[in-house]
Each structure stands twice: as C-alpha cells, then as structure tokens.
Scaffold this active site. Sequence first.
Site, short mmCIF file in Angstrom:
data_model
loop_
_atom_site.label_atom_id
_atom_site.label_comp_id
_atom_site.label_asym_id
_atom_site.label_seq_id
_atom_site.Cartn_x
_atom_site.Cartn_y
_atom_site.Cartn_z
N CYS A 139 0.77 -1.11 -0.17
CA CYS A 139 0.02 0.07 0.14
C CYS A 139 0.73 1.43 -0.02
O CYS A 139 1.80 1.47 0.61
CB CYS A 139 -0.39 0.03 1.36
SG CYS A 139 -1.48 1.17 1.55
N CYS A 196 -5.43 6.05 -3.20
CA CYS A 196 -4.46 4.37 -3.58
C CYS A 196 -3.19 4.48 -3.88
O CYS A 196 -3.29 5.26 -5.16
CB CYS A 196 -5.15 3.70 -3.99
SG CYS A 196 -4.38 1.74 -4.55
#
Length: 311
Positions: free
Chosen positions: A93, A238
């Site tokens: 991530c 994201c």
Amino acid sequence: MNESTQFEVIKGHGTGNDFLLIPDPEAAVNLTDDLVRSLADRHRGIGADGVIRIATAGVLVRKGVLACLPDGVGDEDWFMDYRNADGSVAEMCGNGVRVFAHALSALSLTTPAYRNADGTWAVGTRAGRRDVRIHSATATDAEVSVDMGVPEIMGRSGGALDGVWYDGVGVDMGNPHLACVVPGLTPAGLAELRVDLRPDYDRTFFPAGVNLEILTALDNGRVHMRVHERGVGETLSCGTGTVAAAVAALSDRFNDQARVREAWQETVHVAVPGGDVAVTVGADEDGQQIPATLRGPSRLVFTTTVTGAAL
C-alpha cells in the site's frame, strides 16, 4: 481477545486514504480478521481503510505472522503488516508506506542504524523491500517519497462498473491493478461515476481480485483518478493505484519501440479525491523499466488506547 488487553492505536492518512497503526514490536496483539474489521468499522470502531501493525520483520517471522522474510527485507527492518478493512491481507500500500514511515519518525524509531548511505531507509512489505525518504516531518505532517518497485505491465484487460465496460492496463505493483484511461472523460464526469459499486473483471486475468482505477487522459502532466480498492471499496486515494494510473497514462511511451533504447523519466501528477501526489516512472537506456517513485503527504491525526471490552 481478552477484555483486559490494551494497545495503542495511531490514526493517520495519506491523501485521505486512512489507516490505524498499531505499534506492536513484540507482535503481542492477535490481529485477527474480526479485530481488524472491528477497528476499521466506521460506525462501531475507530474507522479506517486499513490496519497496519508496526513490528520488525524478524519478530513477525518468529511469531508465525510471516512464513519467511520477503525479498530484500532484513530481520531488523521495520515491517508494514498491512490488512484491508475487511481483514484480508494486502501485499503493498503506497499511501500506507508513507504514513508508516511518518509514524516511525514520530516514534523516534528511524535511528541512523536503520538508514542507508543516501539517507533513505528500508521498510519491509509483503511485496518486498521499499526504501523511503522523509523530506520533512513534524509530529502531525510529513512529506515522504517511497521507492515503489518496478511496475510490471501485465497486458490489456478490462472491467465493468455500473454496467459500463472499461478497457485498461493490468499493472502488478505487488498487488494487482486494472488502470483504465477513458478518452474524453473530464474531471467533472469522473466525479459522477459510481466507483463505489463493486466492479466486474476477468477473474482468469486477476485470480486474486483487483484494484480498479478510472482516470482521465494525461493533460499537461496531470491525470485525475478514482479507485475501487479490493477488500475495501472506494477510497479517497490509493498509492499503488496512482503508480498504475501513471503507467497507464504513459502506456504509449512504454510501448514506443522506436525509443526503446532511450533512457527517460517522467513525473505524472495524480489528483485523487483526497489530494495530489507525484509519481515518477521511466526506463533505462536498454528500455527496462526503473523503479517508480511516489511522493506525497502524510498526516497523523491522533493516538488513542483501545481495550478489548470496547470491541
């Protein structure tokens, strides 16, 4: 978990992609799927897109959280043990790495012993080692760059959202992405799409699921993007998705065989609902992709103590 169990939780976000970080150097917290879902629940818990344990890679291996050390990760490296809001494990991530690095800095865990000669230092992830650089940091705000690794272009694929089919590029960032550039799409039109709905996609191409990015075409070095994250739903940002978006926006450059032996780098500014980040991608003189870099903000919002009885 035992009702008497207490542990610290730090709430932070990177361009609105929010996380709960648990400093747990001995991996003493039993981070079950149920506990993650309870913590991430926005009505009954604290609320977040993901939960991140802070521990060293070696401790996580010895406790059985990791089967082995991922590529390039050392026993003493701080490891980002990341879970999606639904409890599922995620490999990587990009926003989470920035917030993780900021939290380590705030906790005074980035001692010189952990730093590389160039001032960067390693963070372990399930996708392998990621080097980070903190450009500036206070107790609440930071600007952080992350070496995101080399994007792997998987080929063309597509997905459906709200009954509309979108063609895109599959990009492996340690986790799978389908980045779809929509010609003629404006930022206003992008804002109207139902990205919150669960997309359909080719499950033979993406057997482990996929993060779907919808984005505008490149315009003066800038794109606008929205994302539906696997295991979460739509998020304000994201990090790995912004890298996939930059690759998709520059796909003609990557596929230009006439320039395949020309070294190049280009920075794409990606506007997401939670803010802006900068992604640098490119290739060396042999046409081989170089590691992408993601630069953007991190904010630590508050620290609290959680007890088992509260969940």
